[in-house]
Motif scaffolding. Sequence first.
Motif, PDB file in Angstrom:
ATOM      1  N   HIS A  19       0.834  -1.201   0.000  1.00  0.00           N
ATOM      2  CA  HIS A  19       0.000   0.000   0.000  1.00  0.00           C
ATOM      3  C   HIS A  19       0.863   1.244   0.000  1.00  0.00           C
ATOM      4  CE1 HIS A  19      -2.239   3.184   2.294  1.00  0.00           C
ATOM      5  NE2 HIS A  19      -3.082   2.939   1.315  1.00  0.00           N
ATOM      6  N   GLN A  56     -11.445  -1.757   8.549  1.00  0.00           N
ATOM      7  CA  GLN A  56     -11.160  -0.327   8.364  1.00  0.00           C
ATOM      8  C   GLN A  56     -10.496   0.251   9.612  1.00  0.00           C
ATOM      9  OE1 GLN A  56     -14.511   2.414   8.376  1.00  0.00           O
ATOM     10  NE2 GLN A  56     -13.536   3.669   6.788  1.00  0.00           N
ATOM     11  N   PHE A 116      -6.875  -0.962   9.783  1.00  0.00           N
ATOM     12  CA  PHE A 116      -6.039  -0.329   8.761  1.00  0.00           C
ATOM     13  C   PHE A 116      -5.715   1.115   9.148  1.00  0.00           C
ATOM     14  CE2 PHE A 116      -8.018  -3.226   5.276  1.00  0.00           C
ATOM     15  CZ  PHE A 116      -7.241  -4.286   5.709  1.00  0.00           C
ATOM     16  N   CYS A 138      -8.447   4.533   4.508  1.00  0.00           N
ATOM     17  CA  CYS A 138      -9.349   3.458   4.094  1.00  0.00           C
ATOM     18  C   CYS A 138     -10.777   3.961   3.999  1.00  0.00           C
ATOM     19  CB  CYS A 138      -9.260   2.308   5.113  1.00  0.00           C
ATOM     20  SG  CYS A 138     -10.290   0.886   4.747  1.00  0.00           S
ATOM     21  N   ARG A 144      -6.322   5.121  -1.293  1.00  0.00           N
ATOM     22  CA  ARG A 144      -7.121   4.644  -0.165  1.00  0.00           C
ATOM     23  C   ARG A 144      -7.479   3.175  -0.356  1.00  0.00           C
ATOM     24  NH1 ARG A 144     -10.738   9.914  -1.369  1.00  0.00           N
ATOM     25  NH2 ARG A 144      -9.459  11.443  -0.252  1.00  0.00           N
ATOM     26  N   ILE A 145      -7.212   2.368   0.662  1.00  0.00           N
ATOM     27  CA  ILE A 145      -7.723   0.996   0.632  1.00  0.00           C
ATOM     28  C   ILE A 145      -9.243   1.086   0.627  1.00  0.00           C
ATOM     29  CG2 ILE A 145      -7.877  -1.192   1.867  1.00  0.00           C
ATOM     30  CD1 ILE A 145      -5.129  -0.533   3.071  1.00  0.00           C
ATOM     31  N   THR A 146      -9.877   0.369  -0.279  1.00  0.00           N
ATOM     32  CA  THR A 146     -11.328   0.470  -0.428  1.00  0.00           C
ATOM     33  C   THR A 146     -11.962  -0.887  -0.157  1.00  0.00           C
ATOM     34  OG1 THR A 146     -10.954   2.170  -2.106  1.00  0.00           O
ATOM     35  CG2 THR A 146     -13.169   1.276  -1.937  1.00  0.00           C
TER      36      THR A 146
END
Length: 239
Positions: A42, A89, A92, A99, A127-129
């Motif tokens: 990431h 979330q 993270f 996220c 952004r981690i989705t």
Amino acid sequence: MSDYKYKRVLLKLSGEALMGSKEFGIDPGVPQKIADDIKAAHEAGVQIAVVVGGGNIFRGLSGAAAGMDRAQGDNMGMLATVINSLALQDTFEHNGMECRVMSAIEMHAISETYIRRRAIRHLEKGRITIFAAGTGNPYFTTDTAAALRACEIGAEVLMKATKVDGIYDMDPVSHPEAKKFDTISYMEVLNRDLHVMDATATALCHDNHMPIMVFNLDEKGIFDRALRGESVGTTVVDE
């Protein structure tokens, strides 16, 4: 990011994986391990989307087997995936990774509603989705949701993290002589009824040439190795 073969991926996690050694719910150590596994990629700029199941909390098929209306049971199962998504979330974000949770069922107070273009924009912004609530429809599994979202966002590969190290021609637990595949075609998975993902998900990936990579979630560093293009687990591809 040049060390990574894949630049945008979708990671599919089962709800049961979040239980760890528990019999129900979420073992906090599991989301932390997942965060540890994906953080380097990431930070290097790999765009990561996640779909997580809800079987550690509620499974619609189990409810239906006990006499519950199947659609009602599946609705409950989709809500369970939202709980798991919020837990991921939180972990993270505690690890410094921005996220977003996007739900297929509208619930504005706790998550964004899934919109394809907005999801892609989140990924582009690093952004981690996390895609929650499956497809938003009963009778469709989170495997199918993962295949659908992977195709929608233009992921390069769908990575399914499981409790086994790949796809075998029979159950390796009850059959020690089972043969592991390094690669296998979508049609062979369907014809052999290997249950890598449900048939709808496999067919959707086949129709859209979406590779499926299956590996053991518990193997340290395997996600990073997979992203770098190393041969891990089993990959489902065209003929």
